[in-house]
Design an enzyme around this catalytic site. Structure first.
Site, PDB file in Angstrom:
ATOM      1  N   HIS A   1      15.753  12.927  -8.853  1.00 36.34           N
ATOM      2  CA  HIS A   1      16.924  13.582  -7.926  1.00 36.34           C
ATOM      3  C   HIS A   1      18.075  14.300  -8.970  1.00 36.34           C
ATOM      4  CE1 HIS A   1      14.953  12.008  -4.547  1.00 36.34           C
ATOM      5  NE2 HIS A   1      15.736  10.781  -4.583  1.00 36.34           N
TER       6      HIS A   1
ATOM      7  N   THR B   1       0.913  -1.253  -0.057  1.00 39.57           N
ATOM      8  CA  THR B   1       0.105  -0.088  -0.004  1.00 39.57           C
ATOM      9  C   THR B   1       0.912   1.416  -0.005  1.00 39.57           C
ATOM     10  OG1 THR B   1      -0.159  -0.115   2.480  1.00 39.57           O
ATOM     11  CG2 THR B   1      -2.111  -1.085   1.034  1.00 39.57           C
TER      12      THR B   1
ATOM     13  N   ASP C   1       8.388  -0.439   5.374  1.00 43.69           N
ATOM     14  CA  ASP C   1       8.768   0.746   5.943  1.00 43.69           C
ATOM     15  C   ASP C   1      10.126   0.375   6.731  1.00 43.69           C
ATOM     16  OD1 ASP C   1       8.369   3.529   6.785  1.00 43.69           O
ATOM     17  OD2 ASP C   1       8.470   2.563   8.894  1.00 43.69           O
TER      18      ASP C   1
ATOM     19  N   SER D   1      -4.826  -3.462   6.737  1.00 37.06           N
ATOM     20  CA  SER D   1      -5.162  -3.761   5.228  1.00 37.06           C
ATOM     21  C   SER D   1      -5.621  -5.146   5.034  1.00 37.06           C
ATOM     22  CB  SER D   1      -4.221  -3.302   4.302  1.00 37.06           C
ATOM     23  OG  SER D   1      -3.912  -1.938   4.538  1.00 37.06           O
TER      24      SER D   1
ATOM     25  N   CYS E   1      18.054   5.856  -3.213  1.00 37.31           N
ATOM     26  CA  CYS E   1      18.028   6.258  -4.324  1.00 37.31           C
ATOM     27  C   CYS E   1      18.913   7.397  -5.012  1.00 37.31           C
ATOM     28  CB  CYS E   1      16.636   7.138  -4.357  1.00 37.31           C
ATOM     29  SG  CYS E   1      16.130   8.089  -3.080  1.00 37.31           S
TER      30      CYS E   1
ATOM     31  N   GLY F   1      11.138  10.778  -3.039  1.00 43.11           N
ATOM     32  CA  GLY F   1      11.944  10.013  -2.165  1.00 43.11           C
ATOM     33  C   GLY F   1      11.374  10.000  -0.790  1.00 43.11           C
TER      34      GLY F   1
END
Lengths: 370, 370, 370, 370
Positions: B277, B20, B93, B48, B176, B210
């Site tokens: 970026h 999600t 996360d 969820s 990233c 980001g």
């Protein structure tokens, strides 16, 4: 001409060249708000002449133009129209500023210019008020050369009178992104000695207001970065070296400037921010042992701008504000610090990688320099 | 479990952990569009579970979620729910990724993770596909350690079967903003030798994507720069050194990585750009004479990504695109180059100040790394 | 000239007038990607003539210009340079479009124009492909008038030959913000009868791309709304009434358009969005009882664009996409729906206040109309 | 408690409930700058209690928090902690404001609230200072009901003393986007009679600051419009009708409000603007003949805010500023007009389409309402 009054700080009548442009608009606003200056004559290009300032200008400032200013009739940018002024501020475009400013100086009118044309002239002081007021010492040498070379046709002191060169003079301010380097470096040199910084690297994130109006098209900058600003990188290096230069006097009492030797590597980018340039600065010192970060902080915070000592009403109490928060300065939140006249410095730290000796960020506004 | 088919590139059934979130959403989209992968199971947090993916997700991508994906029922992020998958992508996360990913690997499921938790584990390859695919050689060593230390309770190959560790593995992708350093530096090392870059300085201008979703509040970033991103500067240095590290094998055939020695000074800023970026990079080489700018350009442009040699369908034709225009790359215009998988390099030049040997800019997208 | 081939959809050679502007750039990109069209000749103002297109244009699209297009030499915008084209698209600025387009039509070249100059000419079809293709029936009347009034000096069919008017023609597309009104209203009239809408109110939130390049200065629109777009409000009303007008034929078979009677109250604003106009629309129906919201939804969703029936490769499958989410359409997320050729409609609802019968929002892109 | 002094406008000690949120931060700033108010006690949720305000708050205003305020210790939001205050301002979140505010009023503390919880209570004045100060006449009725129903456990006047209800009271301010409707409509009713406006339509373009902090994610609003704000449209209609309602008194002298009958059709959108809501308003009058546009302009400009008559130091000189420029008001340029307390009106005009009688735009700031 008006006589010098006994009252301290008599009100000076000021002219603005290029009054319809964005720099000219800022000059007008700052003069309206100034206790010792008044906006007296405004000049612009031929197409605006004869109109009132209010009608000629496409006003883009959030503070409205004062009614009295709006009623001024726009004049041609020739000295004859400005003889009644004590001094003029030039917000002229680079394409015309060179010749017009010279004609004003030759006619005996002091000119303070925002244009780049004469900045590299060795006899023209490039002044950041909080960094190098002493460079105003160049004026006698500038006037001496003017006297030796020019045959003015008319001046505000009379026709062809040789006295004129005793009133005319030209002072430039610097490119906006240079200020944020020049002031902190001046502070560090004040504390640790001339030449204490051997080299530096700077990456700027410059606001769109620096591009004037209409300036940067929204199609270019919204949701985007433009990683190039024409001529800007070279100016940062050359102007910083001149501003940080030493002034010395020859046996006749005439001054000259020796450029500073600091090497500055610069990359300039344009970012979607309205006002307030931000930059990342890294420095390497010339000597060892290195000053501590705490000593650097004290040197920056303790730096007293000479302009304040002189009692200039727009001089900031602090030339440099050192912020403690880990994510400041930010242009939107900090562009108004000290009325926009201070340089905000943040994230002052050692470089853990060992590549540089110290790093910091600065943020500063770009059109408030007098 | 699926058998190895003779047909080249059998379609792989994939799971997405953290489906999600914004990284999970990108994984879902990329898998839907991929010729060899299919989205098979989606997992998210407890709140969820049991809902369809379409109901559970607050979809924020401009490409809509495919109907088939929207009908998948969201599962809990435990290995048992994903035994039917050939591999899983983790967009979890950081607060939960560590333990969940470990449990999947221990249960014999290959995990490709976008989370930072295991990136610095010496046995976990930190892979930028266009730079260091060879680091996948760490997998046997990773599995050997896993076999020696873990007592899995259940695995998709059977209960507690020791074979499991022959299928489980963990591969991380990098932060990233590191990619834009790692790929050009890998190209330069390929051309001029391992260790050719002694030191570098990087200032990033990072996009808000980001920061995930909801991520950066608009009140913080509109008309503003936030000159700090927590933990980012340290990661650039440590991850780049790991990615650029050398892999070597001991007498038993197990691999290890020796970190590169390059020193990288980094400052990271957040700018009001949605995606892509940008960064300013300066480098100093270890040897003299210096390669010419033309040679650097050729090294960057000529760099063949190994991923392309392997026939990966999403591998860009060019790992690095060198732009000739003086004001590029720009994130809005260039973030789609090579489908977002290439690093765009521009303004490759000597540093006229002499502080650095060479300078360039890069721009790259951050969530397309497989 | 090219002969009509038996093969369906022979490739048409196209010219683009005003190729360096932002509309011209979009035309070039769309033609490059089109299966039946090819970019054959490009024209621009005097200062660009003789240069290659790649050198003359300041390219501002995220998709790069194709190499073959970049090598085309830019021609003057006179018919003689375009005789080799089957048709031309005009992205000319309003200041010059009027005369140039007329000269092309008189010379026998079909012109499809994005300029506003001829939009209100009663013999020029103002066509939204998904709404009123039938208005192309005006062409014979347009040609008849042309034949009666013009004495062309040269044409691509020969010198002064009266046949020319059998090939020349002019078709205009509409102002970008009108499309979002015209298509839904056409759909409602298709379902509930011509003239079913008595009055409407529209407030637009228009993107900056509608202002061309350089167009809207960033100093004007960042962190701001400009609540006025010159001439736009009058155009919405007059163009919508023409597009929604009925075509009828006289006894000689020549057509004319009767403008629709719908009253449209409009306010147009510019917002800091790159691409994709959004608008709030309220309508009052001419008859009672009112169609239900569900019936309106079906009428919009079920509307089949005639352009699709004809097999146009760029015709969207759906002319109107009705979104169910309570906070859509949004220009950034939805501007690519159906390749940008559909109108996205959302928040279709009764007006609880009773002031209007129904309300909705639309979002649509503005430079994809063929 | 302190006694009412003979000196005009004794300094009032103020509390702020919800001091760490964005409304609470604004309250703190406004109180610091106010000549008659001082910030005395600050309250927030449990996690902030015991910290200094400076430590507890994530300060997001461009004006820094005063040092004296930063040293205040954050208290729990219970009446006992605020007995020393003359009044409190509530910037509490809707999820907790209802009960806490009631407890303060019951304890005898006057509460001025920005929360929506009690706005529709018929005994709570919903006050826009420049529009309906007379509604404060509800207070005695509010206190009478409070006396009849509540059995307070403690109050700042003593324990359980029935006198308390003679000091407690609750006054709400309105939803931010309502102000721009209420003030101009009040001005028109003042000039042309109560009920002069039969119906109106409003489309808002609301700034992100209205969403609080962290509020609107940047990923949602950059380069975008969000055409829905939960609950906002209903509030515009119901709150405007209450604010424009008539106050009348029964035979016992207690007041009640009769809601205005004006029908208001509203659509609310969120736009990428930091501060300052803009809206497009169309009105139809109840009577014929219509007032001329010039008469409307005079009615708006001539409207004297009662708050100014009372000498409130933050009351704007003008409640409504009518702008003559064709493209104003603009939120960025005009949000500071009259210190942010005025409503800027522009583009006042007849509706040429005949759908409405008159149209205008307004722009106004949303967090300066006292």
């Amino acid at each position: 001409m008006h006589s010098s009054s006994a009252v301290p700080f008599p009100r000076k009548r000021c002219g603005v060249l290029g009054c319809t442009g964005s720099v000219g608009q800022r000059f007008a606003l700052l003069l309206e708000a100034h206790p010792y200056f008044s906006l007296h004559v405004v000049g612009a290009s031929h197409s605006s002449c004869g109109k009132t300032y209010g009608d000629a200008v496409k006003w883009k400032q959030s503070t409205p133009l004062a009614a009295a200013s709006a009623e001024l009739v726009v004049k041609e940018c020739i000295p004859e129209e400005f003889f009644d002024c004590d001094l003029v501020f030039s917000g002229l475009d680079d394409s015309v500023a060179g010749g017009i400013e010279t004609s004003f100086v030759s006619a005996g009118i002091p000119v303070f210019s925002n244009a780049k044309n004469h900045r590299q002239d060795p006899l023209v002081p490039l002044v950041v008020p909080t960094a190098n007021l002493s460079h105003l010492g160049l004026i006698p040498a500038q006037r001496a050369k003017l006297k030796a070379t020019s045959i003015p046709k008319s001046s505000r002191n009379g026709d062809g009178n040789s006295d004129i060169v005793d009133t005319g003079m030209l002072v430039c301010n610097s490119n906006c992104s240079v200020v944020g380097v020049a002031v902190p470096f001046a502070a560090l040199e004040h504390a640790f000695g001339k030449g204490c910084i051997a080299s530096a690297s700077i990456t700027t994130l410059q606001a769109i207001s620096g591009g004037g109006y209409p300036g940067v098209p929204s199609m270019d900058i919204m949701d985007n970065i433009v990683p190039f600003i024409s001529g800007e990188e070279a100016k940062i290096s050359s102007e910083a070296r001149k501003i940080l230069g030493s002034i010395s006097y020859d046996e006749t009492g005439l001054a000259s400037i020796q450029e500073a030797a600091v090497k500055i590597s610069a990359t300039c980018t344009r970012v979607p921010v309205l006002d307030g340039h931000t930059a990342v600065v890294s420095v390497r010192f010339a000597q060892r042992p290195l000053p501590t970060i705490e000593a650097l902080k004290e040197a920056l915070e303790g730096f007293k701008p000479e302009a304040q000592t002189l009692g200039c009403p727009s001089a900031p109490k602090r030339a440099i504000v050192v912020m403690r928060e880990h994510d400041r300065p930010q242009p939107r939140l900090d562009r108004g610090i000290e009325g926009g006249y201070a340089v905000s410095v943040g994230r002052l730290r050692e470089d853990e990688s060992g590549v540089w000796d110290a790093m910091f960020l600065f943020s500063g506004q770009q059109e408030r320099r007098y």
